[in-house]
Motif scaffolding. Structure first.
Motif, PDB file in Angstrom:
ATOM      1  N   THR A  34       0.754  -1.249  -0.164  1.00  0.00           N
ATOM      2  CA  THR A  34      -0.045   0.053  -0.145  1.00  0.00           C
ATOM      3  C   THR A  34       0.896   1.315   0.157  1.00  0.00           C
ATOM      4  OG1 THR A  34      -1.666  -1.146   1.294  1.00  0.00           O
ATOM      5  CG2 THR A  34      -1.779   1.270   1.184  1.00  0.00           C
ATOM      6  N   SER A  37       2.439   1.868  -3.189  1.00  0.00           N
ATOM      7  CA  SER A  37       1.613   2.024  -4.538  1.00  0.00           C
ATOM      8  C   SER A  37       1.123   3.720  -4.122  1.00  0.00           C
ATOM      9  CB  SER A  37       0.378   1.218  -4.308  1.00  0.00           C
ATOM     10  OG  SER A  37      -0.560   1.643  -3.095  1.00  0.00           O
ATOM     11  N   MET A 102      -6.517   7.138   0.316  1.00  0.00           N
ATOM     12  CA  MET A 102      -5.967   5.763   0.393  1.00  0.00           C
ATOM     13  C   MET A 102      -7.015   5.046   1.209  1.00  0.00           C
ATOM     14  SD  MET A 102      -2.896   4.814   2.788  1.00  0.00           S
ATOM     15  CE  MET A 102      -3.462   5.286   4.135  1.00  0.00           C
ATOM     16  N   ILE A 103      -7.428   4.044   0.604  1.00  0.00           N
ATOM     17  CA  ILE A 103      -8.292   2.894   1.310  1.00  0.00           C
ATOM     18  C   ILE A 103      -7.189   1.962   1.999  1.00  0.00           C
ATOM     19  CG2 ILE A 103      -9.762   1.024   1.254  1.00  0.00           C
ATOM     20  CD1 ILE A 103     -11.323   3.831   0.168  1.00  0.00           C
ATOM     21  N   TYR A 108     -11.642  -3.512   1.950  1.00  0.00           N
ATOM     22  CA  TYR A 108     -12.704  -2.554   1.545  1.00  0.00           C
ATOM     23  C   TYR A 108     -12.417  -1.826   0.012  1.00  0.00           C
ATOM     24  CZ  TYR A 108     -15.183  -3.279   5.953  1.00  0.00           C
ATOM     25  OH  TYR A 108     -15.884  -3.645   6.990  1.00  0.00           O
ATOM     26  N   GLY A 110     -12.120  -1.878  -4.191  1.00  0.00           N
ATOM     27  CA  GLY A 110     -12.727  -2.705  -5.194  1.00  0.00           C
ATOM     28  C   GLY A 110     -14.503  -2.627  -4.959  1.00  0.00           C
ATOM     29  N   GLY A 112     -16.320   0.197  -4.924  1.00  0.00           N
ATOM     30  CA  GLY A 112     -16.771   1.544  -5.033  1.00  0.00           C
ATOM     31  C   GLY A 112     -16.749   2.655  -3.787  1.00  0.00           C
ATOM     32  N   LYS A 115     -14.242   5.597  -5.015  1.00  0.00           N
ATOM     33  CA  LYS A 115     -15.086   6.510  -6.061  1.00  0.00           C
ATOM     34  C   LYS A 115     -16.111   7.358  -5.501  1.00  0.00           C
ATOM     35  CE  LYS A 115     -16.784   6.353 -10.778  1.00  0.00           C
ATOM     36  NZ  LYS A 115     -16.746   5.243 -12.007  1.00  0.00           N
ATOM     37  N   ARG A 137      -1.815  13.909  -8.245  1.00  0.00           N
ATOM     38  CA  ARG A 137      -0.730  13.129  -9.094  1.00  0.00           C
ATOM     39  C   ARG A 137      -0.824  11.618  -8.494  1.00  0.00           C
ATOM     40  NH1 ARG A 137       5.373  13.820  -6.517  1.00  0.00           N
ATOM     41  NH2 ARG A 137       4.767  12.836  -4.354  1.00  0.00           N
ATOM     42  N   HIS A 138      -0.402  10.702  -9.287  1.00  0.00           N
ATOM     43  CA  HIS A 138      -0.300   9.386  -8.855  1.00  0.00           C
ATOM     44  C   HIS A 138       0.895   8.732  -9.611  1.00  0.00           C
ATOM     45  CE1 HIS A 138      -1.862   7.885 -12.670  1.00  0.00           C
ATOM     46  NE2 HIS A 138      -2.750   9.105 -12.652  1.00  0.00           N
ATOM     47  N   ASN A 142       0.510   3.003 -11.493  1.00  0.00           N
ATOM     48  CA  ASN A 142      -0.786   2.488 -10.601  1.00  0.00           C
ATOM     49  C   ASN A 142      -1.908   2.688 -11.328  1.00  0.00           C
ATOM     50  OD1 ASN A 142      -2.866   2.348  -8.657  1.00  0.00           O
ATOM     51  ND2 ASN A 142      -1.555   3.609  -7.106  1.00  0.00           N
ATOM     52  N   ILE A 144      -4.816   1.315 -11.072  1.00  0.00           N
ATOM     53  CA  ILE A 144      -6.135   1.403 -10.354  1.00  0.00           C
ATOM     54  C   ILE A 144      -6.528   2.792 -10.072  1.00  0.00           C
ATOM     55  CG2 ILE A 144      -7.615   0.667  -8.234  1.00  0.00           C
ATOM     56  CD1 ILE A 144      -5.766  -1.856  -8.354  1.00  0.00           C
ATOM     57  N   VAL A 145      -5.784   3.621  -9.477  1.00  0.00           N
ATOM     58  CA  VAL A 145      -5.687   4.905  -9.357  1.00  0.00           C
ATOM     59  C   VAL A 145      -5.923   5.820 -10.589  1.00  0.00           C
ATOM     60  CG1 VAL A 145      -3.641   6.180  -8.841  1.00  0.00           C
ATOM     61  CG2 VAL A 145      -5.594   6.576  -7.587  1.00  0.00           C
ATOM     62  N   ASN A 147      -7.004   4.728 -13.396  1.00  0.00           N
ATOM     63  CA  ASN A 147      -8.454   4.382 -13.908  1.00  0.00           C
ATOM     64  C   ASN A 147      -9.580   5.093 -12.993  1.00  0.00           C
ATOM     65  OD1 ASN A 147      -7.699   2.670 -15.628  1.00  0.00           O
ATOM     66  ND2 ASN A 147      -8.183   0.775 -14.544  1.00  0.00           N
ATOM     67  N   LEU A 148      -9.386   5.168 -11.643  1.00  0.00           N
ATOM     68  CA  LEU A 148     -10.571   5.747 -11.081  1.00  0.00           C
ATOM     69  C   LEU A 148     -10.441   7.301 -11.175  1.00  0.00           C
ATOM     70  CD1 LEU A 148     -12.195   6.148  -8.202  1.00  0.00           C
ATOM     71  CD2 LEU A 148      -9.862   6.264  -7.054  1.00  0.00           C
ATOM     72  N   SER A 151     -11.991   8.113 -14.329  1.00  0.00           N
ATOM     73  CA  SER A 151     -13.637   7.852 -14.480  1.00  0.00           C
ATOM     74  C   SER A 151     -14.171   9.252 -13.724  1.00  0.00           C
ATOM     75  CB  SER A 151     -14.231   6.807 -13.653  1.00  0.00           C
ATOM     76  OG  SER A 151     -13.799   6.613 -12.368  1.00  0.00           O
TER      77      SER A 151
HETATM   78  C1  LIG Z   1      -6.797   3.336  -5.429  1.00  0.00           C
HETATM   79  C2  LIG Z   1      -7.930   3.205  -4.645  1.00  0.00           C
HETATM   80  C3  LIG Z   1      -8.282   4.699  -3.565  1.00  0.00           C
HETATM   81  C4  LIG Z   1      -9.153   3.033  -5.176  1.00  0.00           C
HETATM   82  O1  LIG Z   1     -10.478   2.942  -4.367  1.00  0.00           O
HETATM   83  P1  LIG Z   1     -11.340   1.617  -4.344  1.00  0.00           P
HETATM   84  O2  LIG Z   1     -12.394   1.817  -3.369  1.00  0.00           O
HETATM   85  O3  LIG Z   1     -10.727   0.376  -4.419  1.00  0.00           O
HETATM   86  O4  LIG Z   1     -12.014   1.717  -5.686  1.00  0.00           O
HETATM   87  P2  LIG Z   1     -13.559   1.530  -6.479  1.00  0.00           P
HETATM   88  O5  LIG Z   1     -13.996   0.505  -6.102  1.00  0.00           O
HETATM   89  O6  LIG Z   1     -14.190   2.971  -6.014  1.00  0.00           O
HETATM   90  O7  LIG Z   1     -13.380   1.668  -7.798  1.00  0.00           O
HETATM   91  C5  LIG Z   1     -13.194   2.976  -8.588  1.00  0.00           C
HETATM   92  C6  LIG Z   1     -12.478   2.787  -9.871  1.00  0.00           C
HETATM   93  O8  LIG Z   1     -11.261   2.539  -9.829  1.00  0.00           O
HETATM   94  C7  LIG Z   1     -10.895   1.660 -10.872  1.00  0.00           C
HETATM   95  N1  LIG Z   1     -10.523   0.204 -10.073  1.00  0.00           N
HETATM   96  C8  LIG Z   1     -10.798  -0.251  -9.132  1.00  0.00           C
HETATM   97  N2  LIG Z   1     -10.297  -1.339  -8.776  1.00  0.00           N
HETATM   98  C9  LIG Z   1      -9.804  -1.658  -9.918  1.00  0.00           C
HETATM   99  C10 LIG Z   1      -8.716  -2.845 -10.341  1.00  0.00           C
HETATM  100  N3  LIG Z   1      -8.495  -3.908  -9.377  1.00  0.00           N
HETATM  101  N4  LIG Z   1      -8.096  -2.564 -11.507  1.00  0.00           N
HETATM  102  C11 LIG Z   1      -8.315  -1.709 -12.355  1.00  0.00           C
HETATM  103  N5  LIG Z   1      -9.092  -0.830 -12.030  1.00  0.00           N
HETATM  104  C12 LIG Z   1      -9.718  -0.729 -10.675  1.00  0.00           C
HETATM  105  C13 LIG Z   1     -12.029   1.407 -11.916  1.00  0.00           C
HETATM  106  O9  LIG Z   1     -11.933   2.368 -12.860  1.00  0.00           O
HETATM  107  C14 LIG Z   1     -13.162   1.737 -10.812  1.00  0.00           C
HETATM  108  O10 LIG Z   1     -14.324   2.532 -11.298  1.00  0.00           O
HETATM  109  P3  LIG Z   1     -15.405   1.689 -12.092  1.00  0.00           P
HETATM  110  O11 LIG Z   1     -15.901   0.474 -10.967  1.00  0.00           O
HETATM  111  O12 LIG Z   1     -16.606   2.433 -12.253  1.00  0.00           O
HETATM  112  O13 LIG Z   1     -14.768   1.042 -13.311  1.00  0.00           O
HETATM  113  C15 LIG Z   1      -7.846   2.271  -3.632  1.00  0.00           C
HETATM  114  O14 LIG Z   1      -7.976   0.934  -3.970  1.00  0.00           O
HETATM  115  C16 LIG Z   1      -6.303   2.057  -2.771  1.00  0.00           C
HETATM  116  O15 LIG Z   1      -6.399   3.214  -1.728  1.00  0.00           O
HETATM  117  N6  LIG Z   1      -5.447   1.603  -2.795  1.00  0.00           N
HETATM  118  C17 LIG Z   1      -4.137   1.496  -2.312  1.00  0.00           C
HETATM  119  C18 LIG Z   1      -3.215   2.878  -2.143  1.00  0.00           C
HETATM  120  C19 LIG Z   1      -3.507   3.654  -3.446  1.00  0.00           C
HETATM  121  O16 LIG Z   1      -2.922   3.341  -4.497  1.00  0.00           O
HETATM  122  N7  LIG Z   1      -3.930   4.871  -3.451  1.00  0.00           N
HETATM  123  C20 LIG Z   1      -3.728   6.040  -4.443  1.00  0.00           C
HETATM  124  C21 LIG Z   1      -2.663   6.613  -4.317  1.00  0.00           C
HETATM  125  S1  LIG Z   1      -2.563   8.188  -5.499  1.00  0.00           S
END
Ligand SMILES: CC(C)(COP(=O)(O)OP(=O)(O)OC[C@H]1O[C@@H](n2cnc3c(N)ncnc32)[C@H](O)[C@@H]1OP(=O)(O)O)[C@@H](O)C(=O)NCCC(=O)NCCS
Length: 176
Positions: A34, A37, A102-103, A108, A110, A112, A115, A137-138, A142, A144-145, A147-148, A151
């Protein structure tokens, strides 16, 4: 700050309530990943302790008193599962106002929550703080972030750049 979902609460930091949870995020096996990332360099990551997590929450509270940052802890199922923060001053070369999330509890992710919380904080920045451009910035890798944020309406702000730790970042911004 209130989400549309009554099961997701956003509350100001509370040391007694939040420190045990923060400690649990980083002491479980996924904690190191974490932090990586989020853009912490390997050599900067230190062992998480009650003292270190207390100091971080203390900083959040102090920065809010100084109107430099707004931090909300994300509470679900009576557990503190993450944190969202709005920086009102430049930090690590990111132009203010910027938003970060940060989650911390992987159970918890994936679902929603990220978002929903980001959308709530963006609406707050627009409607209450009257901000018209939001920065962040990210790490460029990364996905996942990335994409988030995409979106939610963020666009790339320039080309990726490499920091002094060799980490590659992508700046992003959104007009709200
Ligand atoms: C990145 C983070 C904040 C996303 O929050 P989350 O609650 O897991 O994400 P959500 O379930 O709300 O999904 C939001 C969007 O993220 C993307 N996403 C979520 N999980 C994903 C995965 N496994 N792979 C690709 N994209 C993904 C999708 O675009 C999704 O939107 P959609 O469902 O409409 O397609 C969280 O996973 C996290 O904190 N991760 C670890 C630390 C980190 O990377 N923080 C960000 C640093 S800048």
């Amino acid at each position: 700050m209130r989400t549309d979902d009554p099961t997701i609460l956003l509350l100001p930091p509370d040391i007694d309530r939040d420190v045990p949870f923060a400690l649990s995020w980083f002491q479980r096996p996924e904690g190191h990943a974490t932090l990586l990332s989020m853009g912490n360099a390997e050599h900067e990551i230190e062992l998480s302790t009650i003292e270190s997590e207390t100091a971080i929450l203390h900083d959040f509270i102090e920065l809010e008193e100084q109107r430099k940052q707004i931090t909300r802890m994300i509470i679900v199922d009576h557990k503190t599962i993450g944190v969202v923060w709005i920086e009102l001053q430049e930090h690590h070369n990111v132009q203010p106002p910027s938003i970060h999330i940060m989650i911390g509890n992987p159970d918890y992710r994936g679902k929603g929550i990220g978002k929903s919380v980001m959308q709530t904080a963006i609406n707050y920045m627009k409607n209450t703080l009257h901000i018209d451009t939001i920065y962040s910035r990210h790490l460029a890798n990364n996905a996942i972030v990335a994409n988030l944020n995409q979106s939610l309406g963020f666009k790339k702000d320039g080309s990726p750049y490499t920091d002094s730790n060799g980490l590659v970042w992508q700046s992003i911004k959104m007009n709200v």
